[in-house]
Design an enzyme around this catalytic site. Structure first.
Site, PDB file in Angstrom:
ATOM      1  N   PHE A   9       0.823  -1.206   0.000  1.00  0.00           N
ATOM      2  CA  PHE A   9       0.000   0.000   0.000  1.00  0.00           C
ATOM      3  C   PHE A   9       0.859   1.258   0.000  1.00  0.00           C
ATOM      4  CE2 PHE A   9      -3.336  -2.849   1.434  1.00  0.00           C
ATOM      5  CZ  PHE A   9      -4.498  -2.274   0.911  1.00  0.00           C
ATOM      6  N   ASP A  10       0.548   2.161  -0.916  1.00  0.00           N
ATOM      7  CA  ASP A  10       1.040   3.527  -0.841  1.00  0.00           C
ATOM      8  C   ASP A  10       0.332   4.201   0.341  1.00  0.00           C
ATOM      9  OD1 ASP A  10       2.160   6.084  -1.739  1.00  0.00           O
ATOM     10  OD2 ASP A  10       0.133   6.520  -2.451  1.00  0.00           O
TER      11      ASP A  10
END
Length: 235
Positions: A9-10
């Site tokens: 995940f960013d």
């Protein structure tokens, strides 16, 4: 449907609302400097900042060069002389307080961590990202956090992803999905690294022909369908 085991995940505008954090930090910074913050200045800051971070992604600037010049460059256009590094220090303190979640992020992440190995992959400043993740309550759900400042590389560089892959136990690119809002950093970077990609695109921005994500979503809840799991919160 493909079965994933690892989710990357960013952070900014993927699970944490960076736009809200940035807006608050800018307002507080300009109040501190007794400089009126106009809508034109806000827009110009975004233009300058995005351009500098793009240069960072391309390896043309260091992270320090980006953050220590953006405010001096902005204020110079409006006739002010400023110490860019000093303003960055003050802005950073304000920005670190911004940990508002993207809608659905907490429930999604707390659910997914029960079935998947979750990791953070983010460009930015390490202390800031760690503090915001801790304050948001999301920090314990991730097995590790990879900030570009700590790795010596940044998305979309393949070296960044190699650094990440080497530190994930039993890593398999085939069973890994990256989720992020940036076509150039997250989606292009994921593609170069051989990953499936999911573009978080709530504003329905136009795509570019050379960067085609595996999936595209408007809101985080759509990941339940992609991952073929039940949304236990809404049931």
């Amino acid at each position: 449907m493909k079965r994933y085991r690892t989710l990357l995940f960013d952070v900014d505008d993927t699970i944490l609302d960076f736009q809200a954090a940035e807006a608050l930090a800018l307002r507080l910074l300009f109040e501190d400097q007794n400089i009126p913050l106009t809508n034109d200045m806000k827009a110009q800051y975004k233009t300058i900042n995005q351009g500098l971070w793009r240069a960072f992604e391309e390896g043309k600037m260091t992270r320090d060069e980006v953050v220590n010049t953006r405010f001096s460059a902005l204020l110079k256009e409006y006739g002010y002389e400023a110490d860019g590094a000093l303003l960055e220090q003050k802005y950073r303190r304000f920005l670190e307080e911004g940990h508002q979640l993207i809608d659905g992020a907490f429930d999604l992440i707390s659910n997914l961590q029960q079935q998947f190995d979750l990791y953070i992959v983010t460009n930015g400043v390490s202390h800031t990202q760690y503090k915001r993740l801790r304050d948001s309550g999301l920090f314990p759900f991730f097995k590790d956090i990879f900030v570009s400042e700590d790795t010596g590389f940044q998305k979309p560089m393949k070296e960044y992803f190699n650094y990440v892959f080497e530190r994930i136990p039993q890593f398999s690119a085939e069973h890994t999905l990256i989720i992020g809002d940036s076509l150039t950093a997250d989606i292009k970077g994921g593609q170069l690294a051989g990953l499936d990609t999911c573009w978080m695109n709530p504003d329905m921005k136009p795509n570019v022909p050379e960067i085609i994500p595996t999936y595209e979503i408007r809101k985080l809840e759509e990941l339940y369908h992609i991952l073929n799991i039940e949304n236990t919160v809404s049931c």
